[in-house]
Each structure stands twice: as structure tokens, then as C-alpha cells.
Design a protein around this motif. Structure first.
Motif, PDB file in Angstrom:
ATOM      1  N   LEU A   5       0.830  -1.197   0.000  1.00  0.00           N
ATOM      2  CA  LEU A   5       0.000   0.000   0.000  1.00  0.00           C
ATOM      3  C   LEU A   5       0.869   1.253   0.000  1.00  0.00           C
ATOM      4  CD1 LEU A   5      -2.720   1.428   0.183  1.00  0.00           C
ATOM      5  CD2 LEU A   5      -2.617   1.131   2.675  1.00  0.00           C
ATOM      6  N   THR A   6       1.919   1.251   0.810  1.00  0.00           N
ATOM      7  CA  THR A   6       2.779   2.434   0.877  1.00  0.00           C
ATOM      8  C   THR A   6       3.431   2.724  -0.475  1.00  0.00           C
ATOM      9  OG1 THR A   6       4.587   1.057   1.712  1.00  0.00           O
ATOM     10  CG2 THR A   6       3.273   2.259   3.337  1.00  0.00           C
ATOM     11  N   GLY A   7       3.832   1.683  -1.176  1.00  0.00           N
ATOM     12  CA  GLY A   7       4.436   1.864  -2.491  1.00  0.00           C
ATOM     13  C   GLY A   7       3.444   2.428  -3.497  1.00  0.00           C
ATOM     14  N   LEU A   8       2.224   1.900  -3.482  1.00  0.00           N
ATOM     15  CA  LEU A   8       1.199   2.385  -4.405  1.00  0.00           C
ATOM     16  C   LEU A   8       0.822   3.835  -4.113  1.00  0.00           C
ATOM     17  CD1 LEU A   8      -1.020  -0.795  -4.586  1.00  0.00           C
ATOM     18  CD2 LEU A   8       0.211   0.259  -6.487  1.00  0.00           C
ATOM     19  N   LEU A   9       0.704   4.176  -2.838  1.00  0.00           N
ATOM     20  CA  LEU A   9       0.398   5.560  -2.487  1.00  0.00           C
ATOM     21  C   LEU A   9       1.550   6.488  -2.858  1.00  0.00           C
ATOM     22  CD1 LEU A   9      -1.370   5.090   0.959  1.00  0.00           C
ATOM     23  CD2 LEU A   9      -2.427   5.646  -1.247  1.00  0.00           C
ATOM     24  N   ALA A  10       2.783   6.048  -2.625  1.00  0.00           N
ATOM     25  CA  ALA A  10       3.944   6.858  -2.993  1.00  0.00           C
ATOM     26  C   ALA A  10       3.981   7.098  -4.495  1.00  0.00           C
ATOM     27  CB  ALA A  10       5.234   6.185  -2.527  1.00  0.00           C
ATOM     28  N   VAL A  11       3.672   6.078  -5.258  1.00  0.00           N
ATOM     29  CA  VAL A  11       3.629   6.217  -6.720  1.00  0.00           C
ATOM     30  C   VAL A  11       2.588   7.252  -7.118  1.00  0.00           C
ATOM     31  CG1 VAL A  11       2.889   5.025  -8.816  1.00  0.00           C
ATOM     32  CG2 VAL A  11       4.569   3.977  -7.317  1.00  0.00           C
ATOM     33  N   ALA A  12       1.406   7.158  -6.533  1.00  0.00           N
ATOM     34  CA  ALA A  12       0.340   8.103  -6.881  1.00  0.00           C
ATOM     35  C   ALA A  12       0.751   9.534  -6.560  1.00  0.00           C
ATOM     36  CB  ALA A  12      -0.948   7.734  -6.144  1.00  0.00           C
ATOM     37  N   VAL A  13       1.310   9.751  -5.383  1.00  0.00           N
ATOM     38  CA  VAL A  13       1.726  11.093  -4.987  1.00  0.00           C
ATOM     39  C   VAL A  13       2.834  11.615  -5.900  1.00  0.00           C
ATOM     40  CG1 VAL A  13       2.864  12.424  -3.155  1.00  0.00           C
ATOM     41  CG2 VAL A  13       0.991  10.865  -2.598  1.00  0.00           C
ATOM     42  N   CYS A  14       3.848  10.808  -6.125  1.00  0.00           N
ATOM     43  CA  CYS A  14       4.975  11.241  -6.960  1.00  0.00           C
ATOM     44  C   CYS A  14       4.541  11.499  -8.400  1.00  0.00           C
ATOM     45  CB  CYS A  14       6.094  10.206  -6.925  1.00  0.00           C
ATOM     46  SG  CYS A  14       6.903  10.074  -5.331  1.00  0.00           S
ATOM     47  N   ALA A  15       3.698  10.633  -8.927  1.00  0.00           N
ATOM     48  CA  ALA A  15       3.241  10.812 -10.305  1.00  0.00           C
ATOM     49  C   ALA A  15       2.430  12.097 -10.450  1.00  0.00           C
ATOM     50  CB  ALA A  15       2.418   9.603 -10.743  1.00  0.00           C
ATOM     51  N   VAL A  16       1.550  12.367  -9.502  1.00  0.00           N
ATOM     52  CA  VAL A  16       0.754  13.597  -9.554  1.00  0.00           C
ATOM     53  C   VAL A  16       1.666  14.820  -9.425  1.00  0.00           C
ATOM     54  CG1 VAL A  16      -1.009  14.941  -8.330  1.00  0.00           C
ATOM     55  CG2 VAL A  16      -1.391  12.515  -8.831  1.00  0.00           C
ATOM     56  N   MET A  17       2.647  14.736  -8.534  1.00  0.00           N
ATOM     57  CA  MET A  17       3.589  15.855  -8.397  1.00  0.00           C
ATOM     58  C   MET A  17       4.389  16.070  -9.672  1.00  0.00           C
ATOM     59  SD  MET A  17       4.859  15.364  -4.460  1.00  0.00           S
ATOM     60  CE  MET A  17       6.137  16.570  -4.624  1.00  0.00           C
ATOM     61  N   ALA A  18       4.569  14.995 -10.455  1.00  0.00           N
ATOM     62  CA  ALA A  18       5.306  15.085 -11.718  1.00  0.00           C
ATOM     63  C   ALA A  18       4.394  15.491 -12.878  1.00  0.00           C
ATOM     64  CB  ALA A  18       5.977  13.754 -12.024  1.00  0.00           C
ATOM     65  N   GLY A  19       3.108  15.697 -12.592  1.00  0.00           N
ATOM     66  CA  GLY A  19       2.205  16.194 -13.625  1.00  0.00           C
ATOM     67  C   GLY A  19       1.127  15.239 -14.087  1.00  0.00           C
ATOM     68  N   ALA A  20       1.082  14.039 -13.552  1.00  0.00           N
ATOM     69  CA  ALA A  20       0.049  13.073 -13.956  1.00  0.00           C
ATOM     70  C   ALA A  20      -1.317  13.580 -13.496  1.00  0.00           C
ATOM     71  CB  ALA A  20       0.332  11.705 -13.345  1.00  0.00           C
ATOM     72  N   SER A  21      -2.290  13.488 -14.390  1.00  0.00           N
ATOM     73  CA  SER A  21      -3.625  13.976 -14.039  1.00  0.00           C
ATOM     74  C   SER A  21      -4.723  12.943 -14.315  1.00  0.00           C
ATOM     75  CB  SER A  21      -3.924  15.267 -14.802  1.00  0.00           C
ATOM     76  OG  SER A  21      -3.854  15.034 -16.195  1.00  0.00           O
ATOM     77  N   SER A  22      -4.331  11.688 -14.482  1.00  0.00           N
ATOM     78  CA  SER A  22      -5.309  10.618 -14.697  1.00  0.00           C
ATOM     79  C   SER A  22      -4.721   9.310 -14.169  1.00  0.00           C
ATOM     80  CB  SER A  22      -5.633  10.479 -16.182  1.00  0.00           C
ATOM     81  OG  SER A  22      -4.502   9.995 -16.889  1.00  0.00           O
ATOM     82  N   PHE A  23      -5.609   8.323 -14.023  1.00  0.00           N
ATOM     83  CA  PHE A  23      -5.136   7.009 -13.583  1.00  0.00           C
ATOM     84  C   PHE A  23      -4.152   6.436 -14.593  1.00  0.00           C
ATOM     85  CE2 PHE A  23      -9.448   7.182 -11.601  1.00  0.00           C
ATOM     86  CZ  PHE A  23      -9.020   7.216 -10.296  1.00  0.00           C
ATOM     87  N   ALA A  24      -4.441   6.627 -15.872  1.00  0.00           N
ATOM     88  CA  ALA A  24      -3.547   6.117 -16.920  1.00  0.00           C
ATOM     89  C   ALA A  24      -2.183   6.784 -16.844  1.00  0.00           C
ATOM     90  CB  ALA A  24      -4.171   6.336 -18.293  1.00  0.00           C
ATOM     91  N   ALA A  25      -2.161   8.082 -16.576  1.00  0.00           N
ATOM     92  CA  ALA A  25      -0.885   8.797 -16.477  1.00  0.00           C
ATOM     93  C   ALA A  25      -0.085   8.339 -15.257  1.00  0.00           C
ATOM     94  CB  ALA A  25      -1.130  10.305 -16.428  1.00  0.00           C
ATOM     95  N   ILE A  26      -0.773   8.045 -14.165  1.00  0.00           N
ATOM     96  CA  ILE A  26      -0.085   7.529 -12.977  1.00  0.00           C
ATOM     97  C   ILE A  26       0.541   6.174 -13.300  1.00  0.00           C
ATOM     98  CG2 ILE A  26      -0.429   6.637 -10.630  1.00  0.00           C
ATOM     99  CD1 ILE A  26      -2.616   8.831 -10.318  1.00  0.00           C
TER     100      ILE A  26
END
Length: 71
Positions: A5-26
Motif C-alpha cells: 500500500l505504501t508503495g502504491l500511495l507513494a507512486v500516486a503522490v509522486c506521479a501527480v507531483m510530476a504532472g500526472a492527471s489521470s489514472f492512466a498517467a499515474i
């Protein structure tokens, strides 16, 4: 397969901070990581598919998550 869970949440946070704005982009951001970064995030045997990321993020209680992260 179970993913941390921690890895998946970290991925979501980092991806959004890098500009991801959709589930596909994450998911794209996650799949673009090199193997060393994937292992550091807790995915030594490969990364989850997009539907796994989507299922987790759509089932989270956003109010509770916000409260926990604000502490």
C-alpha cells in the motif's frame, strides 16, 4: 499478486507531483520507472497494471487519507 500500500500511495503522490492527471498517467509514470526505482518502492517482482492502481485509488476514503496525511 499483492502490492505494498505504501508503495502504491507513494507512486500516486509522486506521479501527480510530476504532472500526472489521470489514472492512466499515474500508471504510465510507474511503468516508466527503472527497475531499481521499482524495487525501492516495493515492487521487486514487477509493477501493478493500471486496473490495480485504479481500484486502489477509487476505493480510498479521501477524507480519511487527507486527515492521516495532515497529521
Amino acid at each position: 499478486m499483492r502490492y505494498p500500500l505504501t508503495g502504491l500511495l507513494a507512486v500516486a503522490v509522486c506521479a501527480v507531483m510530476a504532472g500526472a492527471s489521470s489514472f492512466a498517467a499515474i500508471t504510465d509514470w510507474l511503468h516508466d520507472l527503472d527497475e531499481q526505482a521499482q524495487r525501492r518502492l516495493g515492487f521487486p517482482a514487477g509493477v501493478p497494471v493500471g486496473s490495480t492502481v485504479w481500484r486502489l485509488l477509487t476505493r480510498l476514503d479521501d477524507a480519511l487519507l487527507g486527515t492521516v496525511l495532515a497529521r
